[in-house]
Write an enzyme that holds these catalytic residues in place. Structure first.
Site, mmCIF file in Angstrom:
data_model
loop_
_atom_site.group_PDB
_atom_site.id
_atom_site.type_symbol
_atom_site.label_atom_id
_atom_site.label_comp_id
_atom_site.label_asym_id
_atom_site.label_seq_id
_atom_site.Cartn_x
_atom_site.Cartn_y
_atom_site.Cartn_z
ATOM 1 C CG HIS A 34 -8.381 0.005 -2.910
ATOM 2 N ND1 HIS A 34 -7.628 -1.104 -2.595
ATOM 3 C CD2 HIS A 34 -9.053 0.341 -1.775
ATOM 4 C CE1 HIS A 34 -7.830 -1.416 -1.334
ATOM 5 N NE2 HIS A 34 -8.680 -0.559 -0.811
ATOM 6 C CB CYS A 82 -14.115 1.070 -0.177
ATOM 7 S SG CYS A 82 -13.654 2.800 0.031
ATOM 8 N NE ARG A 98 -3.873 0.559 1.900
ATOM 9 C CZ ARG A 98 -5.099 0.571 2.449
ATOM 10 N NH1 ARG A 98 -5.313 1.220 3.572
ATOM 11 N NH2 ARG A 98 -6.104 -0.049 1.880
#
Ligand code: CP
Ligand code: NVA
Length: 319
Positions: free
Chosen positions: A137, A272, A110
């Site tokens: 993502h 999300c 990430r």
């Protein structure tokens, strides 16, 4: 039964790397793995394997779901904060990739810059998975597609409306939905539209699957007749200083009861997470009957188990 299925790629850096068949294989594998897990029959297809997880940004879902996924599959995961690695003191991404590849069997990262995850894949010699960058993502969207599939069956032709900031999640939704043959419409203010190159990638994917992708300014127009309404935070990680200015500009894009009323009666509401309740989504909507946000969060685990097994394992037993 075993699937001999293989992904066409050896890394998951961008949603655009996946073919529609790859997306279908990941979802099919995830469904089978979720069922097996619920029955207490997880298969240790990654026994003895180790995933290195590099984090430049905070995380709850990604960190925990990847770590638990590796445990379920018989392997283990290492949490590597970028600040604690020599990366934080100037060792290059390329050298980090070369060294980590000598220890671990896969890397999840990430990062801020998307090019960092691309560099890990280029210079390392193990599979690399994008756990969120400023641009994309992809793991999130695989979990989202799994969630929609569980609730509505066939994805093809479903209309997903994303309202708010044209950010990393919006980008991955555009490409991911297009690969699944869905209709994706983004409702975002001028200046906050998705990146043009992502729109081109999504349009090219949609042209192959019969899906569609569209960007509009009016959130009500986007929501009209939608099967799925989706939103995300107005200030992503790294944009904290812009938060107050963004709150004013993005206020008309709040996912609230009035917007839900424009969508289909049985529409799904997705986010999300983490949510900024009272900003991009109201409590009433995130906690309401249309919301599937907790399923989405859970499905990160199942979708990522499929990705890990398909990238790092051999044949993946489906039952
Ligand atoms: N949705 C998501 O990626 O959550 P985290 O930031 O908690 O990982
Ligand atoms: N757009 C958000 C997603 C968090 C999961 C961010 O990048 O912060």
């Amino acid at each position: 039964m075993k699937t001999r299925g293989r992904l066409s790629v050896s890394h998951l850096v961008s949603d655009n790397d996946l073919t529609p068949a790859d997306v279908a294989l990941i979802l099919k594998t995830a469904v089978a793995m979720k069922k097996a897990h619920r029955a207490g029959r997880d298969k240790p297809v990654l026994r003895g394997k180790v995933l290195g997880m590099i984090f430049q940004k905070s995380s709850t879902r990604t960190r925990v779901s990847f770590e638990v996924a590796m445990l379920h599959l018989g392997g283990s995961a290492l949490y590597l904060s970028a600040n604690d690695l020599q990366l934080g003191r100037g060792e290059t991404i390329a050298d980090t990739a070369r060294v980590l590849s000598r220890y671990v069997d896969g890397i999840m990262a990430r990062t801020y810059a998307h090019s960092d995850v691309e560099a890990l894949a280029r210079f390392g010699s193990v599979p690399v998975i994008n756990g969120l960058t400023d641009l994309l993502h992809p793991c999130q969207i695989l979990a989202d597609l799994l969630t929609i599939h569980e609730r509505r069956g066939l994805l093809k032709g479903r209309r997903l409306a994303y309202v708010g900031d044209g950010n990393n999640v919006a980008h991955s939704l555009m490409i991911g939905c297009a690969k699944a043959g869905m209709q994706c419409v983004i409702g975002a203010p001028r200046g906050y539209h998705p990146r043009p190159e992502i729109l081109v990638q999504a349009e090219e994917a949609a042209a192959k699957t019969g899906g569609s992708v569209e960007v509009v300014v009016d959130p009500r127009e986007a929501a009209e007749g939608a099967d799925v309404l989706y939103t995300d935070v107005w200030a992503s990680m790294g944009q904290e200083k812009e938060h107050e200015a963004r709150k004013k500009i993005l206020a008309p894009y709040q996912l609230n009861a009035a917007l839900v009323a424009r969508a289909r009666k049985d529409c799904l509401v997705m986010h999300c997470l983490p949510a900024h309740r009272g900003e991009e989504i109201t409590d009433e909507v995130v906690d309401g009957t249309h919301s599937v946000v907790w399923d989405q969060a859970e499905n990160r685990l199942h979708a990522q188990k499929a990705v890990l097994a398909l990238l790092m394992g051999g044949d993946v037993p489906l039952s």
